[in-house]
Design an enzyme around this catalytic site. Structure first.
Site, PDB file in Angstrom:
ATOM      1  N   HIS A 100       0.830  -1.209   0.000  1.00  0.00           N
ATOM      2  CA  HIS A 100       0.000   0.000   0.000  1.00  0.00           C
ATOM      3  C   HIS A 100       0.864   1.257   0.000  1.00  0.00           C
ATOM      4  CE1 HIS A 100      -4.050   1.734   1.500  1.00  0.00           C
ATOM      5  NE2 HIS A 100      -3.371   2.661   0.855  1.00  0.00           N
ATOM      6  N   ASN A 114      -5.249   5.941  -6.980  1.00  0.00           N
ATOM      7  CA  ASN A 114      -5.986   7.215  -6.829  1.00  0.00           C
ATOM      8  C   ASN A 114      -5.127   8.391  -7.249  1.00  0.00           C
ATOM      9  OD1 ASN A 114      -4.329   6.824  -4.586  1.00  0.00           O
ATOM     10  ND2 ASN A 114      -5.636   8.011  -3.234  1.00  0.00           N
ATOM     11  N   HIS A 140       2.681  14.316   0.730  1.00  0.00           N
ATOM     12  CA  HIS A 140       1.947  15.554   0.470  1.00  0.00           C
ATOM     13  C   HIS A 140       2.921  16.715   0.381  1.00  0.00           C
ATOM     14  CE1 HIS A 140      -2.192  14.246   0.623  1.00  0.00           C
ATOM     15  NE2 HIS A 140      -1.926  13.531   1.701  1.00  0.00           N
ATOM     16  N   HIS A 163       1.410   5.175  -2.051  1.00  0.00           N
ATOM     17  CA  HIS A 163       0.937   6.191  -2.987  1.00  0.00           C
ATOM     18  C   HIS A 163       2.155   6.827  -3.656  1.00  0.00           C
ATOM     19  CE1 HIS A 163      -3.262   6.046  -1.612  1.00  0.00           C
ATOM     20  NE2 HIS A 163      -2.724   5.779  -0.421  1.00  0.00           N
ATOM     21  N   LEU A 164       2.292   6.582  -4.953  1.00  0.00           N
ATOM     22  CA  LEU A 164       3.434   7.135  -5.683  1.00  0.00           C
ATOM     23  C   LEU A 164       3.086   8.460  -6.359  1.00  0.00           C
ATOM     24  CD1 LEU A 164       5.058   3.921  -7.248  1.00  0.00           C
ATOM     25  CD2 LEU A 164       5.878   5.284  -5.308  1.00  0.00           C
ATOM     26  N   ARG A 165       1.821   8.881  -6.262  1.00  0.00           N
ATOM     27  CA  ARG A 165       1.376  10.200  -6.731  1.00  0.00           C
ATOM     28  C   ARG A 165       1.618  10.421  -8.224  1.00  0.00           C
ATOM     29  NH1 ARG A 165      -1.747  10.288  -2.691  1.00  0.00           N
ATOM     30  NH2 ARG A 165      -1.057  11.258  -0.761  1.00  0.00           N
ATOM     31  N   ASP A 218      -9.087   2.819  -3.159  1.00  0.00           N
ATOM     32  CA  ASP A 218      -8.445   3.367  -1.965  1.00  0.00           C
ATOM     33  C   ASP A 218      -8.396   4.893  -1.966  1.00  0.00           C
ATOM     34  OD1 ASP A 218      -6.956   3.348   0.489  1.00  0.00           O
ATOM     35  OD2 ASP A 218      -5.254   3.990  -0.715  1.00  0.00           O
ATOM     36  N   ASP A 251       0.990   2.633   3.865  1.00  0.00           N
ATOM     37  CA  ASP A 251       0.080   3.660   3.362  1.00  0.00           C
ATOM     38  C   ASP A 251       0.842   4.979   3.160  1.00  0.00           C
ATOM     39  OD1 ASP A 251      -2.137   5.010   2.485  1.00  0.00           O
ATOM     40  OD2 ASP A 251      -3.230   4.928   4.387  1.00  0.00           O
ATOM     41  N   HIS A 287     -10.909  -0.098   1.150  1.00  0.00           N
ATOM     42  CA  HIS A 287     -10.787   0.987   2.135  1.00  0.00           C
ATOM     43  C   HIS A 287     -12.147   1.057   2.828  1.00  0.00           C
ATOM     44  CE1 HIS A 287      -9.921   5.482   3.015  1.00  0.00           C
ATOM     45  NE2 HIS A 287     -11.174   5.296   3.382  1.00  0.00           N
TER      46      HIS A 287
END
Lengths: 316, 426
Positions: free
Chosen positions: B62, B96, B311, B64-66, B154, B307, B181
């Site tokens: 899990h 996402n 940001h 997030h590689l953006r 997610d 996770d 999720h």
């Protein structure tokens, strides 16, 4: 001056010790006497800059901070969110940095978000007073309420205060519960279960969902009930709320006093006959707001403990 | 083709350490020889430095590689560099992004980029619903063909029970699990932190644990009804762990994650109002944290997932309520777990290592990293005693929104070998 004493703020009631609270209340009492003089202005904070930064509309808090600073001869400047660079998407930190260039001694801030005053405290060298951050804290309101109770009842210790209404959405309630605990009074929260935050007992208050629980209280403190709470189904209707929790003359016991932080919804959370009765301290609270905010500014800027003498408080 | 990376070298090296391979039941000093990326010898009984542990490298289900869309926050290159520094030999990216990974063409483009950039083998998931809007199914079979490891919306729940039922049934065609999720939006609505004593004091709107557990119960029931496997993401609440335990016992094929922050920290941290302790689901009460650790110990929680949610600095540099949910985690996972769970005696090292590696690999159908002759070298060398301070300038990730900034941790990653290639050396 700043370098000589540790920088202090009033971000929440938990910034205060019991001694701090009583010292501020005593100072407010002395300042109140000064307001009876013909010339009401004191020279104490001459040359100081108090900056009011208000991101939410406010009548009594803003006006009393402005007047408090003026009565103490400070320069004041007020910035409101609308019509400023905030409208243009500037971040709070950037706004704070910009205003810091004017070297304000105190920044008084009201903001819809919790922790905004803490952010301003971190981003500037000013002393910061929280004039309300989201649903979190409103410490000068708590102090003015303590002042009002003390002047009316002659004491704070063991005073029983029933706080009635929408505690869930109320920074006034949170600050007051903490303030009452600080000075040894006993807070009781009375509200429908949907308007009491889970875990509020952890703050040291009792909770009841029945209005007759206010019978034992010395003070009935009424919170504003807002129409928008109906939309999210916190209560079925204002009508039902009023019938269950509205403070009517029948529900007020002789000897009890009634308070309200304003603005009131007459006929909703409080019956006009109660608001305008001899038991009501509501206008007293407004006057207390002025002297307590004067005392807070005075206390922050004169650094008690280092400047023991308080010559400016001599009253003719 | 499930995991993709740029063509790495095939390295040769000799590692001497305490070998801990939970799957093989091995714990003792050893010398491991790697030649051309393959383990060619494991010699037990040799002397080794006391604090150095060699274990199968980690797998993060899990991340997030953006990418695509927010390459200012993370890229495949920076995210996999961070993973390498965290001891990972494989990571799985969430869909996402902007655009959402909901068509084969978006996924193909990502896979191509990963072939150029990924330092560590990377897998991709795709959305359950088009645009993650929860209305129509994404083309799951075609996405599976294009390499999607699993399907997930997610970042948001599949709010409609009806849509989830269809997705579960249809996932049999794609032959991939759904990763869910769990959040009932009408219960979490507007919440910024765990609903409890701390939120009552702060006045922050609460995101109650029931908003998660009621959805976990629903999703388990639907998975049982459709007889399809599900993977439950980032569990945070006691009632959720207990629901998974009951469902498993009843034969439901469910795997479950917990994150290092939920295993190590509680909502008490939110008193600081630091936006870097704001994540979704939120940090919960101590009783919930203990339940997660119990679940980790008995295997109900079979995966530790970071996770990792980068940001931009300016987006987190605001008030708690305005700040977005999410914290980074790839580079601090082992240090946090070793400091808060292993050294405190809450969880044995081998359990933590298993849930960081074999557990997530099994849950997502990836090869389980093993330390045995003939296996590809997927190794992490750890120093259990080394102390370090988490600082902004120490990250390989493009973002610095760690919940551990300024903290002193014990336990570092010394070396990571992924798919036979040394991808990180301290």
């Amino acid at each position: 001056m700043r370098a000589e004493h540790p920088r202090r703020h009033l971000l929440g009631v938990d910034d205060l010790t019991r001694d701090d609270a009583y010292r501020i209340l005593d100072t407010a009492r002395a300042l109140e006497r000064s307001l009876d003089r013909e010339v009401k202005k004191l020279p104490t904070l001459r040359g100081r800059l108090v900056l009011n930064l208000f991101y939410e509309s406010s009548t009594r808090t803003l006006s009393s901070f402005e007047l408090a600073a003026k009565r103490l001869s400070a320069d004041t400047m007020t910035l409101r969110a609308s019509g400023s660079s905030v409208d243009k998407g500037e971040s709070l930190r950037d706004t704070a940095s910009t205003l810091a260039a004017y070297d304000p001694d105190v920044i008084v801030i009201r903001h819809p978000h919790i922790g905004a005053p803490h952010l301003v405290a971190a981003a500037t060298q000013a002393l910061v007073v929280n004039a309300g951050d989201g649903k979190h804290q409103h410490p000068t309101q708590a102090l003015l309420d303590l002042f009002t109770i003390r002047e009316a009842l002659g004491r704070l210790e063991d005073v029983r205060v029933a706080i009635v209404g929408d505690v869930l959405h109320s920074r006034v309630a949170r600050s007051l519960v903490e303030g009452l605990r600080l000075v040894g009074a006993s807070p009781l929260v009375v509200a429908p279960p949907t308007l009491v935050p889970r875990g509020i007992e952890g703050m040291g208050c009792e909770v009841s969902h029945r209005i007759d629980a206010i019978g034992d209280a010395d003070v009935v403190y009424v919170l504003r009930m807002q129409q928008e709470r109906m939309d999210a189904a916190y209560v079925p209707s204002l009508r039902e709320y009023t019938s269950l929790y509205g403070i009517t003359p029948e529900r007020v016991r002789p000897g009890q006093v009634v308070m309200h932080p304003g603005p009131m919804n007459r006929g909703v959370e409080i019956d006009p006959r109660v608001a305008d009765s001899g038991a009501s301290l509501i206008t007293t609270q407004v006057r207390a707001g002025l002297v307590v905010r004067m005392a807070v500014l005075y206390d922050l800027l004169t650094a008690p403990g280092l400047h023991v003498a308080q010559p400016v408080l001599e009253v003719a | 083709m499930t995991l993709v990376s740029r063509n790495g070298r095939r390295d040769s090296l000799v590692l001497r350490a305490r070998l801990v391979d939970p799957v093989g039941g091995v714990d003792g000093p050893a010398v491991v020889t790697v030649e051309d990326g393959v383990i060619t010898a494991v010699e037990h009984g040799a002397t080794a430095p006391a604090s150095l542990v060699l274990a199968p490298a980690f797998v993060d289900p899990h991340v997030h590689l953006r990418t695509p869309g927010r390459e200012d926050e993370e890229t495949i290159a920076s995210g996999t560099e961070a993973a390498a520094a965290g001891g990972y030999c494989a990571i799985v990216a969430m869909p996402n992004t902007d655009p959402v990974v909901d068509t084969a063409s978006v996924l193909h483009a990502l896979v191509e980029r990963a072939r150029d950039e990924a330092v560590v083998p990377t897998g991709f998931t795709a959305a359950i619903s088009k645009g993650q809007r929860g209305e129509e199914l994404a083309e799951m079979a075609e996405l599976a063909e294009a390499g999607a490891l699993a399907f997930t919306d997610d970042g948001r729940p599949v709010a409609s029970a009806g849509l989830l039922r269809r997705a579960l049934a249809y996932s049999a065609v794609a032959d991939r699990p759904l990763a869910l999720h769990c959040e009932e939006p009408t219960l979490s609505c507007g919440g910024h932190m765990h609903e409890g004593a701390v939120s009552a004091r702060l006045g922050l709107a609460g995101w109650p644990s029931i908003a998660e557990s009621v959805m976990v119960e629903r999703d388990l029931a639907l998975a049982a009804f459709e007889d399809r496997p599900i993977h439950l993401q980032h569990l945070s609440a006691r009632a959720s762990v207990e629901a998974v335990r009951r469902a498993r016992a009843a034969g439901v094929a469910a795997s479950a994650e917990a994150s290092p922050h939920h295993l190590c920290a509680t909502d008490e941290r939110v008193r600081s109002l630091d936006p870097n302790v704001k994540m979704n689901p939120p940090l919960r009460a101590e009783d919930d944290r203990r339940a997660l650790v119990e679940g980790l110990l008995d295997g109900t929680i079979d995966c530790i997932a970071t996770d990792h949610a980068p940001h931009a600095r300016h987006e987190k540099d605001t008030t708690f309520e305005e700040a977005p949910f999410g914290v980074t985690g790839l580079e601090t996972a082992f240090g946090a777990l070793n400091t808060y769970l292993v050294r405190t005696g809450e969880a044995p090292l081998e359990v933590v290592l298993e849930r960081l590696s074999a557990g997530p690999a099994r849950a997502l159908g990836l090869p389980v990293p093993r330390i045995a002759v003939g296996e590809p070298a997927n190794l992490v060398l750890l120093d259990l005693e080394a102390e370090w301070v988490v600082t902004e300038d120490g990250f390989r990730s493009r973002s610095v929104n760690s919940w551990l900034l300024g903290e002193r941790l014990t336990g570092t990653v010394v070396k990571t070998v992924a798919a036979g290639s040394v991808v990180y050396a301290a």
